[in-house]
Design an enzyme around this catalytic site. Structure first.
Site, short mmCIF file in Angstrom:
data_model
loop_
_atom_site.label_atom_id
_atom_site.label_comp_id
_atom_site.label_asym_id
_atom_site.label_seq_id
_atom_site.Cartn_x
_atom_site.Cartn_y
_atom_site.Cartn_z
N GLU A 99 -75.36 -39.63 113.67
CA GLU A 99 -74.09 -40.30 113.99
C GLU A 99 -73.01 -39.42 113.38
O GLU A 99 -72.77 -39.47 112.17
CB GLU A 99 -74.05 -41.69 113.33
CG GLU A 99 -75.18 -42.62 113.73
CD GLU A 99 -74.99 -43.26 115.08
OE1 GLU A 99 -73.86 -43.23 115.61
OE2 GLU A 99 -75.97 -43.77 115.63
N CYS B 216 -64.82 -42.55 112.19
CA CYS B 216 -65.41 -41.63 113.16
C CYS B 216 -64.84 -41.89 114.55
O CYS B 216 -64.64 -40.98 115.33
CB CYS B 216 -66.91 -41.78 113.18
SG CYS B 216 -67.45 -43.50 113.32
P1 NAD Z 1 -70.63 -35.28 105.02
O1 NAD Z 1 -71.35 -34.67 106.15
O2 NAD Z 1 -69.87 -34.41 104.11
O3 NAD Z 1 -71.65 -36.11 104.08
C1 NAD Z 1 -72.42 -37.19 104.56
C2 NAD Z 1 -73.64 -37.37 103.67
O4 NAD Z 1 -74.49 -36.22 103.78
C3 NAD Z 1 -73.31 -37.50 102.19
O5 NAD Z 1 -74.12 -38.48 101.63
C4 NAD Z 1 -73.65 -36.12 101.64
O6 NAD Z 1 -73.98 -36.11 100.27
C5 NAD Z 1 -74.86 -35.74 102.48
N1 NAD Z 1 -75.15 -34.32 102.59
C6 NAD Z 1 -74.29 -33.27 102.49
N2 NAD Z 1 -74.95 -32.10 102.68
C7 NAD Z 1 -76.25 -32.42 102.92
C8 NAD Z 1 -77.42 -31.66 103.20
N3 NAD Z 1 -77.38 -30.32 103.30
N4 NAD Z 1 -78.58 -32.31 103.40
C9 NAD Z 1 -78.63 -33.66 103.34
N5 NAD Z 1 -77.57 -34.43 103.05
C10 NAD Z 1 -76.38 -33.83 102.86
O7 NAD Z 1 -69.68 -36.40 105.65
P2 NAD Z 1 -68.61 -37.31 104.93
O8 NAD Z 1 -67.43 -36.49 104.57
O9 NAD Z 1 -69.27 -38.13 103.88
O10 NAD Z 1 -68.24 -38.32 106.10
C11 NAD Z 1 -67.27 -38.06 107.07
C12 NAD Z 1 -67.88 -37.72 108.41
O11 NAD Z 1 -68.76 -38.76 108.82
C13 NAD Z 1 -66.84 -37.62 109.51
O12 NAD Z 1 -67.09 -36.47 110.27
C14 NAD Z 1 -67.05 -38.88 110.34
O13 NAD Z 1 -66.65 -38.77 111.67
C15 NAD Z 1 -68.53 -39.06 110.20
N6 NAD Z 1 -68.92 -40.45 110.48
C16 NAD Z 1 -69.54 -40.71 111.66
C17 NAD Z 1 -69.88 -42.01 111.99
C18 NAD Z 1 -70.54 -42.34 113.30
O14 NAD Z 1 -70.99 -43.46 113.46
N7 NAD Z 1 -70.62 -41.43 114.26
C19 NAD Z 1 -69.60 -43.05 111.08
C20 NAD Z 1 -68.99 -42.73 109.89
C21 NAD Z 1 -68.64 -41.43 109.60
#
Ligand code: NAD
Length: 518
Positions: A232, A266
């Site tokens: 997502e 998002c």
């Molecule tokens: P992010 O990708 O920076 O982090 C998300 C999660 O992934 C965190 O828990 C982080 O610690 C973890 N993570 C980071 N690197 C990783 C790796 N290499 N391996 C495994 N886990 C890892 O995102 P964010 O800044 O927390 O959230 C914002 C983003 O989320 C935006 O792009 C938003 O659009 C998206 N989002 C999408 C939806 C949807 O339903 N499509 C919903 C909410 C947020």
């Protein structure tokens, strides 16, 4: 061991400090999950659904404390913590507690040809699922996936965002208090390194919600072990305002679509396409409505917009805004941070060369919206579909059937007509995007099936139908001839089908007699 510090984003005050989960503990954590899952999967779906009702009650008993914590650690207004985090969670608990026992029952598949046999689908839990979550809806998004994983009989390793660990631990506490057996849910604290370490231990499936760039890393890591994924990811969602729309309605929808949760959604409306006939008045009215929005810390319940949750986002906002300014974009309003840099003023941008701007092409994930005009519906559709993302889109019009015609041409996971953003919070409808917004669905019936494996079971209709199948070895002359005749039954014309019957029967009986297959 690295420390994890949770801060209030509106003033940088420390809320709590944590030790991160030691990476060397992961094999033990997985072992505990495996053992817990064996017992949890043995429960009936009905028992697990009843647990969801208990969980709903527990959440309600702690409602005020949860609302306060979400507002404090994420920075969103308290009202949004109720409307956009608590209500969808309670709603999903209600929906899955009622629907799961029926949805997870064995489901028969009618067979057209093989009338002597029966087939059905049998759903079984994946095992250990990893849920890796972002900070923008730190309660609802992970909780919605945890609820689905619990009711389907999985064990869960949950890694909340490093920016919202208190809310992550609150979810764990609520599940424990409601009576979830130990280790069915385990919450692991830390940044991306902990997330990456979880994947190395090969969970049965990964449910990742977050940015496109992290999604790509996770997909590459999971490819090493062929771990299935549900991604997502981000969006650059469009709103198309048709010329017949009420201006008041359209600007109010745009306002909430672009600026609820300070645009850190998002499904936030980040690109608005307005018919050229109404572009001028639309911009004037949208600007007027922005001016009455109140922005400030979540501790004041009357604020409409809270703070920026993530420091990283500030870098993205600055880069995109500076580039837009340098390329001559017009800032109808906003484009500046507050003096303490904890808030970005709600921003509207227009530009002649919009398509050259990063702010138009890449996700901003903040209180910023671009507005462009269009001349024809096909132009609005083309502009919407030009994006590499495909999460969500909205259409504002009084002509609902025209809205639907346009909706069916948009390359996105959800289209709302005369609504914006909110369907991610609807329990009954699927949520998930296409293109770089990811794949797989959450919520709804479809989302529930993401948490199970599907086993097809195929059996004789009864004992009298146990005989050797005519397509087994050895192959014979009459077998060939009768199967050749059988092909004729696929003809469209009924006369041809009927003509094939005598020959088929004659050869088939000979074949059966010869081989004593029945
Ligand atoms: P992010 O990708 O920076 O982090 C998300 C999660 O992934 C965190 O828990 C982080 O610690 C973890 N993570 C980071 N690197 C990783 C790796 N290499 N391996 C495994 N886990 C890892 O995102 P964010 O800044 O927390 O959230 C914002 C983003 O989320 C935006 O792009 C938003 O659009 C998206 N989002 C999408 C939806 C949807 O339903 N499509 C919903 C909410 C947020």
């Amino acid at each position: 061991m690295p420390k994890l510090i949770s801060r209030n984003p509106a003033n940088a005050e420390i809320i709590r400090e944590f030790e991160t989960t030691p990476l060397e503990d992961l094999p033990k954590i997985f072992d505990r999950a495996r053992t817990a899952q064996m017992t949890w999967r043995a429960q009936t779906t009905q028992v697990r659904a009843e647990y969801l009702i208990q969980l709903r009650e527990t959440i309600l008993n702690h409602a005020d404390e949860i609302i306060y914590l979400i507002a404090q650690e994420n920075g969103k207004p308290r009202y949004e913590a109720i409307a956009n985090e608590m209500i969808p969670t309670l709603d999903l608990l209600t929906y899955y507690s009622k629907r799961s026992p029926k949805l997870l029952r064995d489901r028969p598949i009618p067979l057209t040809l093989m009338k002597h046999r029966k087939s059905y689908l049998n759903y079984w839990p994946i095992g250990i699922v990893a849920i890796i979550s972002p900070w923008n809806y730190p309660f609802f998004f992970p909780f919605s996936q945890i609820i689905a994983a619990i009711v389907t009989g999985n064990a869960i390793l949950f890694k909340p965002s490093e920016l919202t660990p208190c809310i992550g631990l609150k979810i764990q506490e609520l599940c424990n208090e409601a009576g979830l057996p130990p280790n069915v849910l385990q919450t692991l604290l830390g940044d991306g390194a902990v997330g990456a370490a979880i994947i190395k231990q090969k969970p049965g499936k990964i449910f990742f919600t977050g940015s496109v760039s992290t999604g790509k890393k996770i997909m590459a890591a999971s490819a090493q072990h062929l771990i299935p994924l549900n991604l997502e990811l981000g969006g650059k969602d469009a709103m198309i305002v048709l010329p017949d729309a009420s201006l008041d309605y359209a600007t109010s929808a745009a306002l909430w679509g672009a600026f609820s949760n300070s645009g850190q959604v998002c499904a936030s409306t980040e690109r608005i396409f307005v018919h050229e006939r109404i572009m001028g008045p639309f911009l004037t009215q949208l600007k007027e409505k922005i001016e009455i929005l109140r922005q400030g810390p979540s501790s004041r319940p009357e604020n409409d917009l809270g703070s920026i949750t993530s420091e990283n986002q500030k870098t993205i906002y600055s880069r995109q805004i500076n580039e837009a300014k340098a390329k001559g974009a017009e800032f109808i309003t906003g484009g500046e941070f507050s003096s303490n840099k904890r808030f970005l003023k709600p921003t509207i941008i227009t530009c002649q060369q919009m398509e050259e701007l990063e702010i138009y092409n890449e996700e901003t994930f903040g209180p910023v919206v671009t507005v462009s005009s269009y001349q024809s519906y096909s132009e609005a559709i083309e502009k919407t579909n030009q994006s590499k993302y495909g999460l969500n889109a909205s259409i504002i019009t009084n002509n609902i059937s025209l809205g639907e015609k346009i909706a069916k041409q948009l390359e996105v996971g959800t289209v709302t007509i005369n609504e914006v953003v909110y369907t991610a919070g609807l329990a009954e409808t699927p949520w998930g995007g296409v293109k770089e917004s990811g794949f797989g669905k959450t919520h709804s019936e479809i989302g529930l099936y993401e948490f199970v494996n599907i086993r097809h079971i195929h059996k004789p209709r009864s004992r009298i139908f146990i005989f050797k199948s005519p397509w087994w070895f050895p192959y014979t002359h009459f077998q060939y001839i009768s199967f050749r005749q059988f092909l004729e039954f696929y003809r469209e014309n009924w006369i041809n089908k009927i003509r094939a019957i005598p020959d088929f029967l004659w050869n088939f009986i000979k074949f059966i007699k010869e081989e004593k297959r029945l």
